[in-house]
Design an enzyme around this catalytic site. Structure first.
Site: not given
Length: 575
Positions: A209, A134, A233
């Site tokens: 996210s 990420k 997330s």
């Protein structure tokens, strides 16, 4: 008078010019970041082309179809080379990002890491496995942007602990994936790198996210990814994209960024609701292997704050019957029919397999959402969060929350006092379910009291769990995938995942079904809680999802990741 007017006019003109120049500077930084990203992807494509010319006979589909455990075995025995696997996944990742815009940056140092692992005598548990990470997980020489312009100027000076451990285990980090601006959203869009789409349906969000991770893995461009989770997330992208994802107890894995003063560090450091790192993949065995690889001496030595608890293979591979608590609604948000159906069908399958199922009701979820979760992040009325947007363009999906935070503090205090008795009822009255960020801490004493309330709630929850003698809990997760743009309209819809961030329990998501025509028909009758505008918005968000994944959530007590994974594996096998 004319001189005063001229001075005023000049001041206004200067202010307009200053704002215009500021905007131009922001645009220039964003264009430069996009150009750097695009150049990196071109370099990636060129490297793939050169490999293709050198080794034209690679069976791409056969490699991409291998589960992680099988791929690892083939790499360890030498029947597949790390170079072939890396370039096969690089090629597929380029294809997936062209469709979904999921990659934030190619990591060219992956070629150096490839050479490094081939020189070593010992092969780690993830030898030769390409891994995506990420955006904000620190990698030396790269940005950790969080989708924010103010984070575009500083490159990481060294790898984060997690990246160091991945590399030590023979993994090859090859790409960084896109995120929503500031990370505090479960969509995946930011003004710098744009919007990421769901590879299963481009009209749908991949979640967030860790949305770039979700899209890349679901599209087949990565076999293992690392996300983070502070409200869902990891679990929401896993639900939206049909993946398995694990949010561990936050302290079980640590990232330790190289530059802790990074301006995009806003979501970190929240002691009460800590951010957890965890793996995302196509199956549960992949998650277990990743956890086993990360929970090693290297991790414990690099970060002494991580408890030195190696992965317990005996717990994960056990076949003893489990005592499973279950619920299909949390008393705050009635989920769409297909998500509740998934829990019911999984419950029946578990019972038929010899497990004991016990009805469980999580206590006071509306109170947890408004008084514990949101108050932790917006104790100051959202001022710290607003600071990260300084000198930035706000993404449209975040504008409702940003505008709410900009309401004068006194007005917010009055709203908080007036609405507090209403938003903590079960369920909250119709107009208030969409209201967020109204509770603030008005003093240090109140902040300490808030800390105490979180601890009390955790104790009460564990007591209720223990009284029922539960091993694990089966419950719903938000889904199916929302239509693009809807997550920003329904910020408080994340109660199903948020609860286990507040509790800091390990929780994972497993896909068990897909949306059927019958589900879609039943959705037409969905009234939610009160058939109010908020409920109708949720109905619009999830409609048109036939064929999209439907998942359930599996939960265990803190530090019991192996038991959580073992339960997830059971659910996966039965589904």
């Amino acid at each position: 008078t004319s001189a005063a007017l001229a001075l005023l006019g000049g001041s206004v003109a200067a202010l307009v010019v200053w704002k215009w120049l500021g905007k131009k500077m922001i645009q220039k930084k964003m264009e430069e970041a996009r150009r750097t990203r695009d150049e990196g992807l071109k370099k990636m494509a060129k490297a793939v082309q050169q490999f293709r010319e050198q080794v034209p006979s690679v069976q791409t589909d056969a490699i991409l179809s291998l589960p992680l455990l099988e791929l690892t075995a083939r790499l360890q025995e030498g029947s597949l080379s790390p170079r072939t696997v890396l370039y096969t996944y690089l090629e597929k990742a380029l294809e997936v990002t062209q469709q979904t815009n999921c990659l934030r940056h190619f990591i060219p140092e992956c070629e150096e890491q490839l050479q490094e692992i081939q020189r070593r005598k010992e092969k780690g548990l993830l030898y030769g496995i390409p891994v995506s990470i990420k955006d904000h997980i620190g990698h030396k020489g790269h940005l950790a942007t969080c989708g924010l312009v103010q984070c575009l100027g500083t490159l990481m000076e060294e790898d984060s602990v997690l990246v160091k451990v991945l590399k030590r285990q023979g993994a090859i980090p090859f790409a960084m994936t896109n995120v929503p601006q500031s990370l505090f959203c479960y969509d995946c869009s930011n003004p710098i790198f744009g919007r990421t789409l769901n590879p299963l349906n481009p009209q749908k969000s991949p979640g967030g996210s860790s949305g770039g991770e979700g899209a890349l893995i679901a599209g087949g461009g990565s076999i293992l990814g690392i996300g983070s989770d502070v409200g869902g997330s990891i679990r929401l992208p896993s639900s939206f994209c049909g993946l398995c994802g694990l949010k561990p107890t936050a302290e079980r894995l640590r990232w330790v960024l190289a530059l802790p003063s990074q301006p995009c560090s806003w979501p970190r450091g929240k002691v009460l609701v800590p951010c957890a790192l965890g793996p995302m993949a196509r199956d549960v065995d992949s998650l277990a292997l990743c956890m086993k690889a990360l929970l090693c001496q290297e991790m414990f030595q690099l970060d002494p704050t991580v408890p030195p608890i190696p992965f317990n293979e005996e717990v994960y591979s056990s076949s003893a019957p489990l005592r499973v608590g279950y619920y299909d609604t949390d008393g705050y948000l009635p989920l769409p029919p297909c998500m509740r159906r998934a829990v019911k069908e999984t419950r029946r399958a578990l019972q038929a397999a010899g497990h004991q199922l016990v009805l469980f009701s999580p206590p006071r979820v509306p109170y947890v959402m408004t008084e514990l979760f949101l108050k932790t992040f917006f104790a100051d009325g959202g001022r710290a969060w607003l600071d990260v947007f300084t000198g930035d363009i706000v993404d449209p999906g975040l504008k409702p929350q940003v505008n709410f935070c900009k309401i004068p503090r006194l007005v917010k205090k009055l709203l908080g006092l007036l609405l507090k008795p209403l938003v903590t009822t079960t369920p909250p009255p119709p107009p208030l379910k969409g209201v967020a960020i109204i509770s603030t801490c008005r003093s240090v004493k109140e902040m300490w009291n808030h800390h105490h309330q979180v601890q009390v709630y955790r104790s009460q929850f564990i007591t209720q769990w223990k009284e029922l003698q539960l091993d694990v809990v089966l419950c719903p997760v938000l889904g199916p995938a929302f239509t693009l743009g809807y997550p920003g309209k329904l910020i408080t819809a994340i109660t199903s995942t948020m609860l286990y961030n507040v509790l800091n329990f390990p929780a994972g998501v497993v896909p068990v079904s897909t949306v059927t025509e019958a589900d879609e028909e039943e959705l037409k009758l969905y009234k939610g809680c009160c058939d109010d505008p908020w409920d109708r918005t949720l109905k619009q968000a999830v409609s048109g999802a036939v064929g999209m994944p439907v998942a359930v959530q599996c939960v265990a007590l803190p530090w019991q990741e192996e038991l959580c994974l073992r339960f997830m594996k059971e659910v996966e096998t039965l589904s």
